[in-house]
Motif scaffolding. Structure first.
Motif, PDB file in Angstrom:
ATOM      1  N   VAL A 246     -13.114  53.970 -16.180  1.00  0.00           N
ATOM      2  CA  VAL A 246     -14.375  54.704 -16.068  1.00  0.00           C
ATOM      3  C   VAL A 246     -14.203  56.046 -16.779  1.00  0.00           C
ATOM      4  O   VAL A 246     -13.148  56.680 -16.672  1.00  0.00           O
ATOM      5  CB  VAL A 246     -14.764  54.939 -14.590  1.00  0.00           C
ATOM      6  N   GLU A 247     -15.231  56.472 -17.475  1.00  0.00           N
ATOM      7  CA  GLU A 247     -15.183  57.760 -18.169  1.00  0.00           C
ATOM      8  C   GLU A 247     -15.213  58.896 -17.140  1.00  0.00           C
ATOM      9  O   GLU A 247     -16.261  59.387 -16.744  1.00  0.00           O
ATOM     10  CB  GLU A 247     -16.352  57.890 -19.132  1.00  0.00           C
ATOM     11  N   THR A 248     -14.034  59.298 -16.703  1.00  0.00           N
ATOM     12  CA  THR A 248     -13.880  60.370 -15.720  1.00  0.00           C
ATOM     13  C   THR A 248     -12.729  61.275 -16.161  1.00  0.00           C
ATOM     14  O   THR A 248     -11.945  60.911 -17.052  1.00  0.00           O
ATOM     15  CB  THR A 248     -13.539  59.801 -14.326  1.00  0.00           C
ATOM     16  N   PRO A 249     -12.558  62.437 -15.535  1.00  0.00           N
ATOM     17  CA  PRO A 249     -11.412  63.288 -15.861  1.00  0.00           C
ATOM     18  C   PRO A 249     -10.075  62.584 -15.659  1.00  0.00           C
ATOM     19  O   PRO A 249      -9.117  62.851 -16.403  1.00  0.00           O
ATOM     20  CB  PRO A 249     -11.576  64.470 -14.887  1.00  0.00           C
ATOM     21  N   LEU A 250      -9.984  61.665 -14.697  1.00  0.00           N
ATOM     22  CA  LEU A 250      -8.734  60.943 -14.468  1.00  0.00           C
ATOM     23  C   LEU A 250      -8.391  60.081 -15.675  1.00  0.00           C
ATOM     24  O   LEU A 250      -7.242  60.008 -16.101  1.00  0.00           O
ATOM     25  CB  LEU A 250      -8.858  60.074 -13.213  1.00  0.00           C
ATOM     26  N   LEU A 251      -9.401  59.428 -16.252  1.00  0.00           N
ATOM     27  CA  LEU A 251      -9.168  58.590 -17.428  1.00  0.00           C
ATOM     28  C   LEU A 251      -8.825  59.435 -18.649  1.00  0.00           C
ATOM     29  O   LEU A 251      -7.986  59.050 -19.471  1.00  0.00           O
ATOM     30  CB  LEU A 251     -10.393  57.730 -17.713  1.00  0.00           C
ATOM     31  N   GLU A 252      -9.450  60.597 -18.764  1.00  0.00           N
ATOM     32  CA  GLU A 252      -9.192  61.467 -19.910  1.00  0.00           C
ATOM     33  C   GLU A 252      -7.732  61.911 -19.968  1.00  0.00           C
ATOM     34  O   GLU A 252      -7.207  62.214 -21.043  1.00  0.00           O
ATOM     35  CB  GLU A 252     -10.106  62.686 -19.849  1.00  0.00           C
ATOM     36  N   ALA A 253      -7.063  61.911 -18.810  1.00  0.00           N
ATOM     37  CA  ALA A 253      -5.666  62.327 -18.762  1.00  0.00           C
ATOM     38  C   ALA A 253      -4.702  61.213 -19.150  1.00  0.00           C
ATOM     39  O   ALA A 253      -3.500  61.448 -19.281  1.00  0.00           O
ATOM     40  CB  ALA A 253      -5.324  62.830 -17.351  1.00  0.00           C
ATOM     41  N   GLU A 254      -5.219  59.992 -19.343  1.00  0.00           N
ATOM     42  CA  GLU A 254      -4.369  58.863 -19.694  1.00  0.00           C
ATOM     43  C   GLU A 254      -3.886  58.976 -21.142  1.00  0.00           C
ATOM     44  O   GLU A 254      -4.475  59.676 -21.979  1.00  0.00           O
ATOM     45  CB  GLU A 254      -5.119  57.543 -19.508  1.00  0.00           C
ATOM     46  N   THR A 255      -2.815  58.229 -21.461  1.00  0.00           N
ATOM     47  CA  THR A 255      -2.286  58.221 -22.817  1.00  0.00           C
ATOM     48  C   THR A 255      -3.266  57.507 -23.751  1.00  0.00           C
ATOM     49  O   THR A 255      -4.051  56.657 -23.316  1.00  0.00           O
ATOM     50  CB  THR A 255      -0.940  57.491 -22.872  1.00  0.00           C
TER      51      THR A 255
ATOM     52  N   PHE B 274     -18.850  43.793   0.538  1.00  0.00           N
ATOM     53  CA  PHE B 274     -17.580  44.476   0.771  1.00  0.00           C
ATOM     54  C   PHE B 274     -16.983  44.935  -0.555  1.00  0.00           C
ATOM     55  O   PHE B 274     -16.702  46.120  -0.747  1.00  0.00           O
ATOM     56  CB  PHE B 274     -16.580  43.568   1.494  1.00  0.00           C
ATOM     57  N   LEU B 275     -16.776  44.023  -1.474  1.00  0.00           N
ATOM     58  CA  LEU B 275     -16.098  44.349  -2.723  1.00  0.00           C
ATOM     59  C   LEU B 275     -17.137  44.651  -3.801  1.00  0.00           C
ATOM     60  O   LEU B 275     -17.973  43.810  -4.136  1.00  0.00           O
ATOM     61  CB  LEU B 275     -15.215  43.175  -3.149  1.00  0.00           C
ATOM     62  N   ILE B 276     -17.073  45.865  -4.342  1.00  0.00           N
ATOM     63  CA  ILE B 276     -17.985  46.282  -5.401  1.00  0.00           C
ATOM     64  C   ILE B 276     -17.171  46.423  -6.683  1.00  0.00           C
ATOM     65  O   ILE B 276     -16.299  47.285  -6.790  1.00  0.00           O
ATOM     66  CB  ILE B 276     -18.691  47.602  -5.043  1.00  0.00           C
ATOM     67  N   LEU B 277     -17.453  45.541  -7.645  1.00  0.00           N
ATOM     68  CA  LEU B 277     -16.690  45.464  -8.891  1.00  0.00           C
ATOM     69  C   LEU B 277     -17.620  45.743 -10.070  1.00  0.00           C
ATOM     70  O   LEU B 277     -18.412  44.880 -10.454  1.00  0.00           O
ATOM     71  CB  LEU B 277     -16.060  44.078  -9.048  1.00  0.00           C
ATOM     72  N   PRO B 278     -17.528  46.917 -10.672  1.00  0.00           N
ATOM     73  CA  PRO B 278     -18.445  47.249 -11.764  1.00  0.00           C
ATOM     74  C   PRO B 278     -18.209  46.464 -13.053  1.00  0.00           C
ATOM     75  O   PRO B 278     -19.089  46.412 -13.900  1.00  0.00           O
ATOM     76  CB  PRO B 278     -18.181  48.742 -11.997  1.00  0.00           C
ATOM     77  N   GLN B 279     -17.016  45.885 -13.234  1.00  0.00           N
ATOM     78  CA  GLN B 279     -16.717  45.137 -14.451  1.00  0.00           C
ATOM     79  C   GLN B 279     -16.359  43.690 -14.118  1.00  0.00           C
ATOM     80  O   GLN B 279     -15.575  43.424 -13.194  1.00  0.00           O
ATOM     81  CB  GLN B 279     -15.549  45.796 -15.215  1.00  0.00           C
TER      82      GLN B 279
ATOM     83  N   LEU C  67      -6.222  50.265 -24.699  1.00  0.00           N
ATOM     84  CA  LEU C  67      -6.176  48.962 -24.039  1.00  0.00           C
ATOM     85  C   LEU C  67      -7.389  48.740 -23.142  1.00  0.00           C
ATOM     86  O   LEU C  67      -7.879  47.620 -23.007  1.00  0.00           O
ATOM     87  CB  LEU C  67      -4.897  48.840 -23.204  1.00  0.00           C
ATOM     88  N   MET C  68      -7.874  49.811 -22.539  1.00  0.00           N
ATOM     89  CA  MET C  68      -9.003  49.691 -21.621  1.00  0.00           C
ATOM     90  C   MET C  68     -10.355  49.836 -22.303  1.00  0.00           C
ATOM     91  O   MET C  68     -11.397  49.647 -21.676  1.00  0.00           O
ATOM     92  CB  MET C  68      -8.888  50.756 -20.517  1.00  0.00           C
ATOM     93  N   ALA C  69     -10.349  50.161 -23.598  1.00  0.00           N
ATOM     94  CA  ALA C  69     -11.571  50.584 -24.268  1.00  0.00           C
ATOM     95  C   ALA C  69     -12.725  49.597 -24.099  1.00  0.00           C
ATOM     96  O   ALA C  69     -13.864  49.998 -23.862  1.00  0.00           O
ATOM     97  CB  ALA C  69     -11.300  50.817 -25.754  1.00  0.00           C
ATOM     98  N   SER C  70     -12.443  48.309 -24.212  1.00  0.00           N
ATOM     99  CA  SER C  70     -13.536  47.328 -24.156  1.00  0.00           C
ATOM    100  C   SER C  70     -14.155  47.220 -22.764  1.00  0.00           C
ATOM    101  O   SER C  70     -15.270  46.725 -22.620  1.00  0.00           O
ATOM    102  CB  SER C  70     -13.030  45.950 -24.595  1.00  0.00           C
ATOM    103  N   GLY C  71     -13.424  47.680 -21.759  1.00  0.00           N
ATOM    104  CA  GLY C  71     -13.938  47.548 -20.398  1.00  0.00           C
ATOM    105  C   GLY C  71     -14.363  48.850 -19.758  1.00  0.00           C
ATOM    106  O   GLY C  71     -14.746  48.872 -18.590  1.00  0.00           O
ATOM    107  N   ILE C  72     -14.289  49.964 -20.491  1.00  0.00           N
ATOM    108  CA  ILE C  72     -14.629  51.268 -19.919  1.00  0.00           C
ATOM    109  C   ILE C  72     -16.143  51.380 -19.745  1.00  0.00           C
ATOM    110  O   ILE C  72     -16.913  51.036 -20.634  1.00  0.00           O
ATOM    111  CB  ILE C  72     -14.111  52.413 -20.806  1.00  0.00           C
ATOM    112  N   VAL C  73     -16.554  51.845 -18.574  1.00  0.00           N
ATOM    113  CA  VAL C  73     -17.967  52.057 -18.292  1.00  0.00           C
ATOM    114  C   VAL C  73     -18.182  53.509 -17.889  1.00  0.00           C
ATOM    115  O   VAL C  73     -17.234  54.248 -17.613  1.00  0.00           O
ATOM    116  CB  VAL C  73     -18.483  51.117 -17.175  1.00  0.00           C
ATOM    117  N   SER C  74     -19.414  53.924 -17.847  1.00  0.00           N
ATOM    118  CA  SER C  74     -19.733  55.294 -17.445  1.00  0.00           C
ATOM    119  C   SER C  74     -19.724  55.408 -15.921  1.00  0.00           C
ATOM    120  O   SER C  74     -19.886  54.416 -15.199  1.00  0.00           O
ATOM    121  CB  SER C  74     -21.106  55.698 -17.972  1.00  0.00           C
ATOM    122  N   ALA C  75     -19.560  56.622 -15.448  1.00  0.00           N
ATOM    123  CA  ALA C  75     -19.634  56.866 -14.003  1.00  0.00           C
ATOM    124  C   ALA C  75     -21.015  56.517 -13.471  1.00  0.00           C
ATOM    125  O   ALA C  75     -21.149  56.053 -12.325  1.00  0.00           O
ATOM    126  CB  ALA C  75     -19.293  58.330 -13.708  1.00  0.00           C
TER     127      ALA C  75
END
Length: 254
Positions: A181-190, A220-225, A196-204
């Motif tokens: 997900v496009e978040t500050p946590l993802l921005e800190a990734e290498t 119960f389980l919410i899976l955005p992708q 590798l995640m690019a094709s599956g990244i979604v917006s917040a």
């Protein structure tokens, strides 16, 4: 669950998924949305934007979580939905010191436990209430950093336990497990991991929309992708083959 006229708390609400959920909850007609975050200025900014209320909270501190709940109910009335959304990581594996592991577990798991500890007696007495706990696809598929994956696995297990134990007593439980997900946590990734995640990244915002749908359907389980459920099915069908594939992914991530 419909959000109209509900009182909602979102931890980690100052940015990323938390901020997107807070905005979306208010658009659904929530009576009050409390944006809780350890970054006071950012929480205040989001709260001011949506007409909500800001709270400065470190979710690794039980007393602060308890105070957040007490203050919210004193100001706005009973909490209908509590979103344990704050999350952090530490890059590495077993070589990391205990302090790093504990810091991640305190936020990614124990904050959920502490919120439930404070809220469950009140919700059970009322016979209603909903707990939304943000885990991660890593909690289902063991990706990347060990403390993150392990803490998120534990968060999924805790959410499952809550649903099993209290689901027949009026307590709704949802576990949000997004991939990239496009978040500050993802921005800190290498760069390699992001690629590798690019094709599956979604917006917040996409995740927040999935949350609304999941709550409405009381899932119960919410899976955005979609790929997350597919990988779960592959893992269950042939764990050895799935592990071989994950080793290749891990090697490519560097």
């Amino acid at each position: 669950m419909e959000l109209r006229d509900k009182v909602v708390v979102v931890t980690g609400g100052a940015s990323g998924i938390g901020a997107a959920m807070a905005r979306r909850f208010m658009r659904e007609g929530a009576r009050a949305v409390v944006v809780a975050d350890r970054h006071a200025d950012a929480a205040e900014s989001v709260a001011r934007e949506i007409g909500g209320h800001a709270a400065t909270v470190d979710v690794s501190d039980e007393a602060q979580v308890q105070r957040l709940i007490d203050d919210t109910e004193a100001r706005h009335g009973t909490i209908d939905l509590f979103c344990s959304n704050a999350g952090i990581t530490a890059h590495g594996g077993p070589e990391l010191p205990d302090a790093d592991w504990q810091r991640v577990m305190d936020v990614n798991l124990m904050a959920h436990v502490r919120a439930a500890r404070a809220l469950l007696p009140r919700m059970l007495a009322r016979g209603r209430g909903h707990l939304l706990q943000t885990a991660s696809a890593a909690g289902l598929l063991s990706q990347f950093d060990a403390p993150y994956a392990v803490s998120k696995h534990a968060a999924v297990a805790f959410a499952e336990w809550l649903s099993i134990t209290y689901g027949a007593r009026g307590i709704g439980v949802s576990c949000l497990c997004p991939g990239g997900v496009e978040t500050p946590l993802l921005e800190a990734e290498t760069p390699q991991r992001r690629a590798l995640m690019a094709s599956g990244i979604v917006s917040a915002e996409t995740v927040a929309e999935c949350v609304i749908d999941g709550l409405r359907e009381e899932r119960f389980l919410i899976l955005p992708q979609d790929f997350i459920r597919e990988q779960m099915q592959r893992k269950a069908a042939d764990t050895e083959r799935w592990l071989r594939g994950m080793r290749k992914l891990h090697a490519a991530a560097g």
